[in-house]
Write an enzyme that holds these catalytic residues in place. Structure first.
Site, PDB file in Angstrom:
ATOM      1  N   ARG A  21       0.839  -1.209   0.000  1.00 53.15           N
ATOM      2  CA  ARG A  21       0.000   0.000   0.000  1.00 53.15           C
ATOM      3  C   ARG A  21       0.872   1.255   0.000  1.00 53.15           C
ATOM      4  O   ARG A  21       0.567   2.226  -0.694  1.00 53.15           O
ATOM      5  CB  ARG A  21      -0.941   0.014   1.210  1.00 53.15           C
ATOM      6  CG  ARG A  21      -2.004  -1.073   1.142  1.00 53.15           C
ATOM      7  CD  ARG A  21      -2.858  -1.090   2.389  1.00 53.15           C
ATOM      8  NE  ARG A  21      -2.004  -1.339   3.546  1.00 53.15           N
ATOM      9  CZ  ARG A  21      -2.303  -0.988   4.800  1.00 53.15           C
ATOM     10  NH1 ARG A  21      -3.440  -0.374   5.072  1.00 53.15           N
ATOM     11  NH2 ARG A  21      -1.480  -1.257   5.787  1.00 53.15           N
ATOM     12  N   ASN A  40      -6.250  -2.495   2.617  1.00 51.91           N
ATOM     13  CA  ASN A  40      -6.302  -3.950   2.756  1.00 51.91           C
ATOM     14  C   ASN A  40      -7.752  -4.417   2.848  1.00 51.91           C
ATOM     15  O   ASN A  40      -8.588  -3.759   3.468  1.00 51.91           O
ATOM     16  CB  ASN A  40      -5.568  -4.400   4.021  1.00 51.91           C
ATOM     17  CG  ASN A  40      -4.067  -4.326   3.888  1.00 51.91           C
ATOM     18  OD1 ASN A  40      -3.532  -4.313   2.790  1.00 51.91           O
ATOM     19  ND2 ASN A  40      -3.377  -4.282   5.009  1.00 51.91           N
TER      20      ASN A  40
END
Length: 93
Positions: A21, A40
């Site tokens: 990320r 997520n």
């Protein structure tokens, strides 16, 4: 014409707990002109939402599919739609 679009991509593989990320956000900021997030999901995937010019969104998608990403991206599913707005920069969720 390079109209504004919304890219929603789901990345599967070993993409959680490896900095994926963070790298996605850094890449989006490097491309420039994108807003959205990388977050997520409970099933182990990472969801990426990016809004901006189609060319910039395509660059991010190309990186997600073929870039030197942290971890291992086994596949990416994407959909394109109209931008909805409401993002202030590109965040990690």
């Amino acid at each position: 014409m390079n109209e504004n679009v919304r890219l929603t991509a789901w990345v599967r593989g070993r993409v959680q707990g490896v900095g994926f990320r963070w790298w996605t956000r850094a890449t989006a900021l490097e491309i420039g002109g994108l807003s959205g997030y990388a977050g997520n999901l409970g099933d182990g995937r990472v969801q990426v939402v990016a809004e901006g010019a189609r060319d910039q969104c395509q660059q991010l998608l190309d990186w997600l599919q073929h870039g030197d990403t942290p971890g291992r991206a086994d596949g990416v599913t994407e959909i394109w739609s109209e931008p909805r707005g409401g993002y202030d920069g590109f965040e990690i969720r």
